[in-house]
Design a protein around this motif. Structure first.
Motif, PDB file in Angstrom:
ATOM      1  N   PRO A 202      -6.870   0.490   3.989  1.00 34.95           N
ATOM      2  CA  PRO A 202      -5.623   0.958   3.213  1.00 34.95           C
ATOM      3  C   PRO A 202      -4.551   0.064   3.993  1.00 34.95           C
ATOM      4  CG  PRO A 202      -6.694   2.960   3.656  1.00 34.95           C
ATOM      5  CD  PRO A 202      -7.382   2.033   4.466  1.00 34.95           C
ATOM      6  N   SER A 203      -3.445  -0.310   3.133  1.00 36.69           N
ATOM      7  CA  SER A 203      -2.455  -1.327   3.804  1.00 36.69           C
ATOM      8  C   SER A 203      -1.766  -0.382   5.156  1.00 36.69           C
ATOM      9  CB  SER A 203      -1.501  -1.627   2.709  1.00 36.69           C
ATOM     10  OG  SER A 203      -1.898  -2.295   1.875  1.00 36.69           O
TER      11      SER A 203
ATOM     12  N   SER B 113       2.671   5.410  -1.584  1.00 29.63           N
ATOM     13  CA  SER B 113       1.446   6.298  -1.847  1.00 29.63           C
ATOM     14  C   SER B 113       1.995   7.110  -3.096  1.00 29.63           C
ATOM     15  CB  SER B 113       0.939   7.074  -0.789  1.00 29.63           C
ATOM     16  OG  SER B 113       2.083   8.069  -0.496  1.00 29.63           O
TER      17      SER B 113
END
Length: 268
Positions: A214-215, A268
């Motif tokens: 994930p980033s 998110s």
């Protein structure tokens, strides 16, 4: 990150032979060759390439590497990486809209203050080296912004083309400084390793990591780069840190982790 910082330590070992300018020229030159072989940019017609962002991206890449290596002539690797890291940190703060991030900004500024050569807690670093590392950080910030625009317009071809642009104006600088020493068979094997470990390998690994992580996780790991710079400087160059330098590097790492974690929560 270990490959990148290990490559920087290896590059510094060549400064006495061909100078920081010569090492930068060979690193970027070899990287451009390797990346062109991997990505084969000639497969894309020239009229389909959007050149303006690539020119900015490549210029920022070349200036960033040259300024960073020039800074390593007078200051240790760990603090140089920490100071340079102010570039991506500034980009992250600029795009943040959270008032709480001002706390992380203050922590980063405090860390930079400890590394600057003034004040009672001065780390005693050379002012020229510090300014060059700061300029490298500015170039890194431009590299990030321009790299995104170049990537959006040209895809993966931006990487080899940007490297070619950087090589076109950095290699002559190295050649003027080092002369025929730039082609010495005694240093070429080490310079080849610098090109692999400082550019080709980390860029390739980053591409794989970005597809697997994930980033937020990727950005948080990247925040540890100043620490790895300090470790590589100690292991390979015998460069220790003073107490204030260690605290400064830690402040910048914590600030970066705090900001990137906040960005991850917002997305998110």
């Amino acid at each position: 990150m270990a490959s990148l910082q290990g490559g920087a330590a290896l590059a510094k070992s060549l400064f006495s032979e061909i100078g920081a300018e010569g090492v930068t020229a060979l690193r970027i030159g070899f990287a451009a060759i390797f990346l062109c072989v991997i990505y084969r940019p000639w497969r894309r017609p020239l009229h389909l390439i959007v050149w303006r962002p690539i020119l900015v991206y490549g210029t920022a890449l070349g200036c960033m590497n040259l300024a960073f290596y020039m800074s390593l002539k007078t200051i240790p690797l760990g603090p140089a990486v920490a100071i340079e890291f102010s570039g991506p940190l500034a980009v992250a703060i600029f795009y943040s809209r959270r008032p709480a991030d001002l706390i992380w900004l203050a922590l980063a500024i405090f860390g930079l203050y400890l590394l600057l050569p003034f004040g009672q807690l001065s780390a005693g670093l050379d002012i020229t080296g510090v300014l060059l590392a700061l300029f490298a950080g500015v170039c890194w910030a431009v590299y990030i912004v321009a790299g995104k625009k170049a990537g959006d317009a040209n895809g993966r071809m931006s990487v080899p083309l940007g490297s070619l642009v950087a090589a076109m104006f950095i290699f002559p600088i190295g050649l003027i400084h080092a002369g025929t020493g730039l082609f010495s068979l005694a240093i070429l094997p080490t310079a080849l390793l610098v090109g692999i470990f400082s550019s080709t390998l980390p860029y390739s690994l980053e591409m794989v990591a970005l597809t697997k992580l994930p980033s937020k996780t990727f950005s948080t790991f990247m925040s540890l780069e100043p620490a790895l710079g300090a470790v590589c400087g100690y292991l390979f160059l015998k460069e220790g840190l003073t107490t204030s330098q260690g605290i400064a590097v830690l402040c910048i790492i914590v600030s970066s982790i705090g900001i990137t974690s906040a960005i991850g929560k917002d997305r998110s």
